[in-house]
Motif scaffolding. Structure first.
Motif, PDB file in Angstrom:
ATOM      1  N   GLU A  19     -19.856 -18.991  -7.815  1.00 13.09           N
ATOM      2  CA  GLU A  19     -19.989 -19.393  -6.498  1.00 13.09           C
ATOM      3  C   GLU A  19     -20.649 -20.777  -6.316  1.00 13.09           C
ATOM      4  O   GLU A  19     -21.486 -21.137  -7.316  1.00 13.09           O
ATOM      5  CB  GLU A  19     -20.747 -18.570  -5.559  1.00 13.09           C
ATOM      6  CG  GLU A  19     -20.012 -16.894  -5.525  1.00 13.09           C
ATOM      7  CD  GLU A  19     -18.888 -17.086  -4.507  1.00 13.09           C
ATOM      8  OE1 GLU A  19     -18.801 -17.727  -3.455  1.00 13.09           O
ATOM      9  OE2 GLU A  19     -17.836 -16.661  -5.174  1.00 13.09           O
ATOM     10  N   PRO A  20     -20.039 -21.519  -5.434  1.00 17.18           N
ATOM     11  CA  PRO A  20     -20.623 -22.878  -5.436  1.00 17.18           C
ATOM     12  C   PRO A  20     -22.206 -22.881  -5.096  1.00 17.18           C
ATOM     13  O   PRO A  20     -22.692 -22.157  -4.406  1.00 17.18           O
ATOM     14  CB  PRO A  20     -19.932 -23.595  -3.978  1.00 17.18           C
ATOM     15  CG  PRO A  20     -18.720 -22.890  -4.048  1.00 17.18           C
ATOM     16  CD  PRO A  20     -19.111 -21.392  -4.460  1.00 17.18           C
ATOM     17  N   GLY A  21     -23.047 -23.505  -5.827  1.00 14.58           N
ATOM     18  CA  GLY A  21     -24.216 -23.658  -5.797  1.00 14.58           C
ATOM     19  C   GLY A  21     -25.233 -22.505  -6.467  1.00 14.58           C
ATOM     20  O   GLY A  21     -26.383 -22.513  -6.621  1.00 14.58           O
ATOM     21  N   GLU A  22     -24.435 -21.850  -7.211  1.00  6.72           N
ATOM     22  CA  GLU A  22     -25.015 -20.750  -7.890  1.00  6.72           C
ATOM     23  C   GLU A  22     -24.783 -21.019  -9.434  1.00  6.72           C
ATOM     24  O   GLU A  22     -23.682 -21.145  -9.989  1.00  6.72           O
ATOM     25  CB  GLU A  22     -24.588 -19.226  -7.656  1.00  6.72           C
ATOM     26  CG  GLU A  22     -24.865 -18.881  -6.161  1.00  6.72           C
ATOM     27  CD  GLU A  22     -24.376 -17.614  -5.908  1.00  6.72           C
ATOM     28  OE1 GLU A  22     -23.807 -16.655  -6.599  1.00  6.72           O
ATOM     29  OE2 GLU A  22     -24.419 -17.014  -4.707  1.00  6.72           O
ATOM     30  N   ASP A  23     -25.953 -20.738 -10.215  1.00  5.04           N
ATOM     31  CA  ASP A  23     -25.815 -20.851 -11.712  1.00  5.04           C
ATOM     32  C   ASP A  23     -26.307 -19.706 -12.516  1.00  5.04           C
ATOM     33  O   ASP A  23     -26.409 -19.814 -13.825  1.00  5.04           O
ATOM     34  CB  ASP A  23     -26.228 -22.125 -12.181  1.00  5.04           C
ATOM     35  CG  ASP A  23     -27.764 -22.579 -11.934  1.00  5.04           C
ATOM     36  OD1 ASP A  23     -28.339 -21.693 -11.594  1.00  5.04           O
ATOM     37  OD2 ASP A  23     -28.247 -23.631 -12.271  1.00  5.04           O
ATOM     38  N   TRP A  24     -26.466 -18.508 -11.843  1.00  5.52           N
ATOM     39  CA  TRP A  24     -27.305 -17.517 -12.757  1.00  5.52           C
ATOM     40  C   TRP A  24     -26.127 -16.629 -13.698  1.00  5.52           C
ATOM     41  O   TRP A  24     -25.096 -16.971 -13.355  1.00  5.52           O
ATOM     42  CB  TRP A  24     -27.861 -16.725 -11.970  1.00  5.52           C
ATOM     43  CG  TRP A  24     -26.902 -15.834 -10.811  1.00  5.52           C
ATOM     44  CD1 TRP A  24     -26.864 -16.522  -9.460  1.00  5.52           C
ATOM     45  CD2 TRP A  24     -26.127 -14.705 -10.780  1.00  5.52           C
ATOM     46  NE1 TRP A  24     -25.867 -15.703  -8.769  1.00  5.52           N
ATOM     47  CE2 TRP A  24     -25.542 -14.665  -9.308  1.00  5.52           C
ATOM     48  CE3 TRP A  24     -25.706 -13.974 -11.704  1.00  5.52           C
ATOM     49  CZ2 TRP A  24     -24.531 -13.846  -9.308  1.00  5.52           C
ATOM     50  CZ3 TRP A  24     -24.744 -12.886 -11.424  1.00  5.52           C
ATOM     51  CH2 TRP A  24     -24.113 -12.851 -10.306  1.00  5.52           C
ATOM     52  N   PHE A  25     -26.704 -16.289 -14.511  1.00  5.89           N
ATOM     53  CA  PHE A  25     -25.927 -15.264 -15.665  1.00  5.89           C
ATOM     54  C   PHE A  25     -26.424 -14.026 -15.579  1.00  5.89           C
ATOM     55  O   PHE A  25     -27.516 -13.642 -15.160  1.00  5.89           O
ATOM     56  CB  PHE A  25     -26.233 -15.869 -17.120  1.00  5.89           C
ATOM     57  CG  PHE A  25     -25.539 -17.239 -17.392  1.00  5.89           C
ATOM     58  CD1 PHE A  25     -24.306 -17.024 -18.026  1.00  5.89           C
ATOM     59  CD2 PHE A  25     -25.999 -18.181 -17.012  1.00  5.89           C
ATOM     60  CE1 PHE A  25     -23.824 -18.220 -18.570  1.00  5.89           C
ATOM     61  CE2 PHE A  25     -25.239 -19.744 -17.385  1.00  5.89           C
ATOM     62  CZ  PHE A  25     -24.304 -19.344 -18.113  1.00  5.89           C
ATOM     63  N   TRP A  26     -25.574 -12.883 -15.989  1.00  8.63           N
ATOM     64  CA  TRP A  26     -25.973 -11.509 -15.714  1.00  8.63           C
ATOM     65  C   TRP A  26     -25.627 -11.032 -16.982  1.00  8.63           C
ATOM     66  O   TRP A  26     -24.274 -11.212 -17.563  1.00  8.63           O
ATOM     67  CB  TRP A  26     -25.376 -10.925 -14.644  1.00  8.63           C
ATOM     68  CG  TRP A  26     -25.531  -9.527 -14.600  1.00  8.63           C
ATOM     69  CD1 TRP A  26     -24.855  -8.404 -15.053  1.00  8.63           C
ATOM     70  CD2 TRP A  26     -26.801  -8.810 -14.358  1.00  8.63           C
ATOM     71  NE1 TRP A  26     -25.350  -7.116 -14.986  1.00  8.63           N
ATOM     72  CE2 TRP A  26     -26.527  -7.481 -14.417  1.00  8.63           C
ATOM     73  CE3 TRP A  26     -28.071  -9.194 -13.870  1.00  8.63           C
ATOM     74  CZ2 TRP A  26     -27.590  -6.248 -13.968  1.00  8.63           C
ATOM     75  CZ3 TRP A  26     -29.121  -8.308 -13.268  1.00  8.63           C
ATOM     76  CH2 TRP A  26     -28.851  -6.949 -13.571  1.00  8.63           C
ATOM     77  N   ASP A  27     -26.444 -10.551 -17.900  1.00  7.18           N
ATOM     78  CA  ASP A  27     -25.985  -9.705 -18.911  1.00  7.18           C
ATOM     79  C   ASP A  27     -25.862  -8.043 -18.738  1.00  7.18           C
ATOM     80  O   ASP A  27     -26.909  -7.329 -18.438  1.00  7.18           O
ATOM     81  CB  ASP A  27     -27.204  -9.852 -20.136  1.00  7.18           C
ATOM     82  CG  ASP A  27     -26.880  -9.151 -21.581  1.00  7.18           C
ATOM     83  OD1 ASP A  27     -25.962  -8.159 -21.698  1.00  7.18           O
ATOM     84  OD2 ASP A  27     -27.478  -9.579 -22.419  1.00  7.18           O
ATOM     85  N   PHE A  28     -24.672  -7.440 -18.907  1.00 13.02           N
ATOM     86  CA  PHE A  28     -24.483  -6.152 -18.437  1.00 13.02           C
ATOM     87  C   PHE A  28     -25.293  -5.257 -19.613  1.00 13.02           C
ATOM     88  O   PHE A  28     -25.466  -4.014 -19.170  1.00 13.02           O
ATOM     89  CB  PHE A  28     -22.849  -5.822 -18.585  1.00 13.02           C
ATOM     90  CG  PHE A  28     -22.258  -6.335 -17.424  1.00 13.02           C
ATOM     91  CD1 PHE A  28     -22.143  -5.729 -16.068  1.00 13.02           C
ATOM     92  CD2 PHE A  28     -21.386  -7.589 -17.339  1.00 13.02           C
ATOM     93  CE1 PHE A  28     -21.492  -6.062 -15.144  1.00 13.02           C
ATOM     94  CE2 PHE A  28     -20.577  -8.082 -16.274  1.00 13.02           C
ATOM     95  CZ  PHE A  28     -20.908  -7.192 -15.087  1.00 13.02           C
ATOM     96  N   ALA A  29     -25.265  -5.751 -20.612  1.00 13.98           N
ATOM     97  CA  ALA A  29     -25.944  -4.648 -21.951  1.00 13.98           C
ATOM     98  C   ALA A  29     -27.216  -4.572 -21.427  1.00 13.98           C
ATOM     99  O   ALA A  29     -27.993  -3.226 -21.653  1.00 13.98           O
ATOM    100  CB  ALA A  29     -25.831  -5.254 -22.934  1.00 13.98           C
TER     101      ALA A  29
END
Length: 119
Positions: free
Chosen positions: A68-78
């Motif tokens: 999404e524009p303006g968002e740079d977060w990552f998510w780790d499913f593990a």
């Protein structure tokens, strides 16, 4: 267990401007997520089909980033944690002109009711 960084390939571009799997079935999405390993763009868990999570589970590619524009977060499913990561190959989001939800020509008038019914 492997480190989340083992599942990030910063040089791989995204698969396109929208959810690859929704495109195949002529569907729509709410928000987009990008696989940090292979670039697969899928729809978020608030979307009808949850393609980003399905991709992660089926492929073993456990890290996503918001597309999404303006968002740079990552998510780790593990580890079920958000974190900051490296810059990925551009583009880093869908085009700002693309509607949310999108794509505009496929979003039903009752989209909010459809998403609420899925909860």
């Amino acid at each position: 267990m492997s480190d989340a960084n083992d599942f990030i390939r910063a040089d791989v571009p995204p698969s396109g401007p929208g959810c690859v799997d929704c495109e195949k079935i002529d569907s729509w999405w709410l928000h987009l997520r990008r696989c940090a390993f292979c670039g697969h763009v899928g729809c978020c868990d608030d979307s009808l089909h949850k393609h980003a999570t399905k991709h992660a589970h089926e492929s073993g590619h456990r890290v996503i980033q918001s597309f999404e524009p303006g968002e740079d977060w990552f998510w780790d499913f593990a580890t079920e944690t958000a974190f900051e990561g490296p810059l990925l190959a551009p583009p880093r989001s869908h085009p700002r002109s693309q509607t949310t939800p999108g794509p505009a020509n496929r979003v039903p008038r009752d989209w909010e009711d459809q998403l609420a019914g899925d909860a």
